[in-house]
Design an enzyme around this catalytic site. Structure first.
Site, PDB file in Angstrom:
ATOM      1  N   GLY A  51       0.786  -1.142   0.122  1.00  0.00           N
ATOM      2  CA  GLY A  51       0.012  -0.004   0.074  1.00  0.00           C
ATOM      3  C   GLY A  51       0.858   1.246  -0.242  1.00  0.00           C
ATOM      4  O   GLY A  51       1.809   1.482  -0.729  1.00  0.00           O
ATOM      5  N   PHE A  52       0.386   2.234   0.966  1.00  0.00           N
ATOM      6  CA  PHE A  52       1.200   3.474   0.717  1.00  0.00           C
ATOM      7  C   PHE A  52       2.326   3.484   1.276  1.00  0.00           C
ATOM      8  O   PHE A  52       3.176   4.296   1.018  1.00  0.00           O
ATOM      9  CB  PHE A  52       0.232   4.626   1.784  1.00  0.00           C
ATOM     10  CG  PHE A  52      -1.016   5.175   1.240  1.00  0.00           C
ATOM     11  CD1 PHE A  52      -0.880   5.817  -0.165  1.00  0.00           C
ATOM     12  CD2 PHE A  52      -2.327   4.686   1.763  1.00  0.00           C
ATOM     13  CE1 PHE A  52      -1.988   6.222  -0.697  1.00  0.00           C
ATOM     14  CE2 PHE A  52      -3.493   5.194   1.214  1.00  0.00           C
ATOM     15  CZ  PHE A  52      -3.393   5.904  -0.080  1.00  0.00           C
ATOM     16  N   ASP A 110       7.394  -7.666  14.364  1.00  0.00           N
ATOM     17  CA  ASP A 110       6.528  -6.614  15.222  1.00  0.00           C
ATOM     18  C   ASP A 110       6.915  -5.287  15.373  1.00  0.00           C
ATOM     19  O   ASP A 110       7.618  -4.977  16.305  1.00  0.00           O
ATOM     20  CB  ASP A 110       6.094  -7.260  16.302  1.00  0.00           C
ATOM     21  CG  ASP A 110       5.036  -6.642  16.988  1.00  0.00           C
ATOM     22  OD1 ASP A 110       4.333  -5.552  16.375  1.00  0.00           O
ATOM     23  OD2 ASP A 110       4.402  -6.993  18.177  1.00  0.00           O
ATOM     24  N   ALA A 111       6.567  -4.206  14.381  1.00  0.00           N
ATOM     25  CA  ALA A 111       6.958  -2.849  14.584  1.00  0.00           C
ATOM     26  C   ALA A 111       6.540  -2.269  15.724  1.00  0.00           C
ATOM     27  O   ALA A 111       7.256  -1.159  16.339  1.00  0.00           O
ATOM     28  CB  ALA A 111       6.685  -2.073  13.405  1.00  0.00           C
ATOM     29  N   TYR A 234     -16.754   5.154   9.715  1.00  0.00           N
ATOM     30  CA  TYR A 234     -15.405   5.502   9.699  1.00  0.00           C
ATOM     31  C   TYR A 234     -14.859   6.396  10.463  1.00  0.00           C
ATOM     32  O   TYR A 234     -14.845   6.250  11.676  1.00  0.00           O
ATOM     33  CB  TYR A 234     -14.949   5.476   8.229  1.00  0.00           C
ATOM     34  CG  TYR A 234     -13.410   5.198   8.130  1.00  0.00           C
ATOM     35  CD1 TYR A 234     -12.761   4.301   7.829  1.00  0.00           C
ATOM     36  CD2 TYR A 234     -12.622   6.561   8.212  1.00  0.00           C
ATOM     37  CE1 TYR A 234     -11.635   4.045   7.737  1.00  0.00           C
ATOM     38  CE2 TYR A 234     -11.268   6.386   8.176  1.00  0.00           C
ATOM     39  CZ  TYR A 234     -10.733   5.427   8.029  1.00  0.00           C
ATOM     40  OH  TYR A 234      -9.404   5.246   8.008  1.00  0.00           O
TER      41      TYR A 234
END
Length: 395
Positions: A51-52, A110-111, A234
Site C-alpha cells: 500500500g502507501f 513486530d514494529a 469510519y
C-alpha cells in the site's frame, strides 16, 4: 508450484511472487517516468511492504535516490505454501534497488515491539548514521503493548448507535443492506491503542533519544477522512477516533522535534483498495462509485500516484497547503465538490443490477487481486513459480 487466488471474504489466502514483483516494477517505472524529486536521502518506512508504505519506499528510492530501511511483519513462503504479498513485494523492491545501486535493507518483525525499534536504531547507526525522513504507515488489527504486554484488538464499529446502509460483496457484485452494532465497553479505547498515535510517538522518541534523526528530519503518518456516507462507520466510528488520536499526536511529535528543527505531519490520502479498506463495510461500494467518477474525470490515482504527488507537490514541492487542522491533503481530488456530488447521486441509485454500469466494480476487484499479485498484466499464471523467495538483506 502453480499459484491461484484463494479468497475468504475480504482476504486472499494466497499470493503470487511473480505478480507481486511485476507490481513493484510497474510502480518503480511510474516513479522514474515522473522525474527526480529533491527529497530526503535517508528514509525509514515503518509499514513498508504494501500500500502507501510500499509506495513511499519506492518513491523515496527511485524518485530521490534515497537509501531506505523498511520495517514490516510478513510471512516468507515455504515449500508448497506461498508467502504473504508484503514479503514478495519487499524481495522485489530490494532486488530492483540493489540493481540500481541503491542502499536497501529490511527488518521483518513486530514494529510495535521494543526489540524491533532497537534493531532499527542499531541498523541506522551502523549503516546510515542518521535518518532524514520517517514514514509511519502501519495498519494492523492487533497490537501487543511493549510496556504492559497486553494484547489489544481494534474494531470497526460506529459510536453511539447502530449503523445501517448499503454495501457490496465485490466478489459477486451483490448490493445489500448491512447493519453494524455500536462500540461497547473498551472498543474505542482498544482501537485507539492499536491504530492511534502512541506507537508513532514511541518510534520517534526512540529515534530521537538514540540521536539517529538528522537536523530538520521530517516524519509523516497517513490518515483518511472520507465522505458523509462513510462517516458513521469510519470517521465518526472507532477507527475515526484512532485517526483523531493519530492526528493530534502529530502536534506532540512536532513539539518534540523542534530542538532539531524537525517536523511532523499527517497526510490525509484518498480512498483506495487496500487489505485494510476491503474489510470495512460500505467502503467497497463507495470506492467502486468513486473510481468510476474519478476515472471519467481523468483524476484517478492509485497508491503510487498519490505518494508521488505528496512528495513532489507537498513535502518537497514547497507548498504543504495544510488544512485548518494542520494536515496535508492529497485527498483533495476525491473530496472535490463535483466528485462527491456525483458519487452521492450514484449511491442513491446503486443496486445489484446496475452497479456494473454506474460503478467500477471490475476496477475494485482487479485492484484487490493486484494486492496479492494476481490479475497483473504480463504475468503468465499457468507457469510454475518458486514460492520460496528471499529478501536479500534478511536471508
Amino acid at each position: 508450484m502453480i499459484i491461484e487466488p484463494r479468497t475468504r471474504g475480504f482476504i486472499c489466502l494466497t499470493s503470487h511472487p511473480v505478480g507481486c514483483e511485476q507490481n513493484v516494477i510497474n510502480q518503480i517505472e511510474y516513479i522514474k517516468s515522473k522525474g527526480k524529486i529533491d527529497g530526503a536521502k535517508k528514509v525509514l518506512v515503518i509499514g513498508a511492504s504494501t500500500g502507501f508504505g510500499l509506495a513511499s519506499r519506492i518513491s523515496s528510492a527511485f524518485g530521490s535516490d534515497a537509501a531506505t530501511i523498511g520495517v514490516f511483519f510478513d510471512k516468507p513462503g515455504t515449500e508448497g505454501r506461498p508467502g504473504s504479498p508484503g514479503f514478495y513485494n519487499t524481495a522485489a523492491f530490494e532486488k530492483q534497488a540493489t540493481a540500481a545501486g541503491l542502499y536497501a535493507k529490511s527488518i521483518n518483525g513486530d514494529a510495535f515491539s521494543n526489540e524491533i525499534k532497537d534493531q532499527v536504531v542499531e541498523l541506522i547507526k551502523e549503516d546510515l548514521g542518521q535518518i532524514d525522513l520517517v514514514i509511519y504507515s502501519l495498519a494492523s488489527p492487533v497490537r501487543t503493548h511493549p510496556v504492559t504486554g497486553k494484547r489489544y484488538k481494534s474494531v470497526l464499529k460506529p459510536i453511539g448507535g447502530d449503523f445501517s446502509n448499503k454495501t457490496v460483496d465485490f466478489h459477486t457484485g451483490k448490493v445489500s443492506e448491512i447493519s453494524i452494532k455500536p462500540a461497547e465497553g473498551d472498543d474505542v479505547e482498544n482501537t485507539i491503542t492499536v491504530m492511534g498515535g502512541e506507537d508513532w510517538k514511541m518510534w520517534m522518541d526512540a529515534l530521537k533519544e538514540a540521536d539517529v534523526l538528522s537536523e530538520g528530519a521530517t516524519t509523516v503518518a497517513y490518515s483518511y477522512i472520507g465522505p458523509e456516507v462513510t462517516k458513521p462507520v469510519y470517521r465518526n466510528g472507532t477507527i475515526g477516533a484512532a485517526k483523531d488520536h493519530l492526528e493530534a499526536t502529530a502536534f506532540t511529535i512536532a513539539d518534540d522535534l523542534k530542538s532539531i528543527g524537525g517536523r511532523a505531519f499527517v497526510s490525509v490520502n484518498k480512498a483506495l483498495v487496500t487489505q485494510a479498506s476491503s474489510a470495512i463495510p460500505v467502503i467497497p461500494l463507495y470506492i467502486s462509485l468513486l473510481y468510476k467518477t474519478m476515472k471519467e474525470k481523468g483524476i484517478h490515482e492509485g497508491c503510487i500516484e498519490q505518494i508521488q504527488r505528496l512528495y513532489s507537490e507537498r513535502l518537497f514541492g514547497g507548498d504543504l497547503a495544510l488544512d485548518e487542522k494542520g494536515r496535508i491533503r492529497v485527498d483533495d481530488w476525491e473530496m472535490r465538490e463535483d466528485v462527491q456530488a456525483e458519487v452521492s447521486k450514484l449511491w442513491e441509485t446503486a443496486t445489484t443490477e446496475n452497479l456494473s454500469e454506474i460503478g467500477d466494480l471490475e476496477g475494485y476487484s482487479n485492484d484487490f487481486y493486484n494486492l496479492f499479485g494476481f490479475k497483473v498484466d504480463g504475468v503468465d499464471y499457468t507457469v510454475d513459480v518458486n514460492e520460496v523467495v528471499n529478501v536479500p538483506s534478511i536471508q
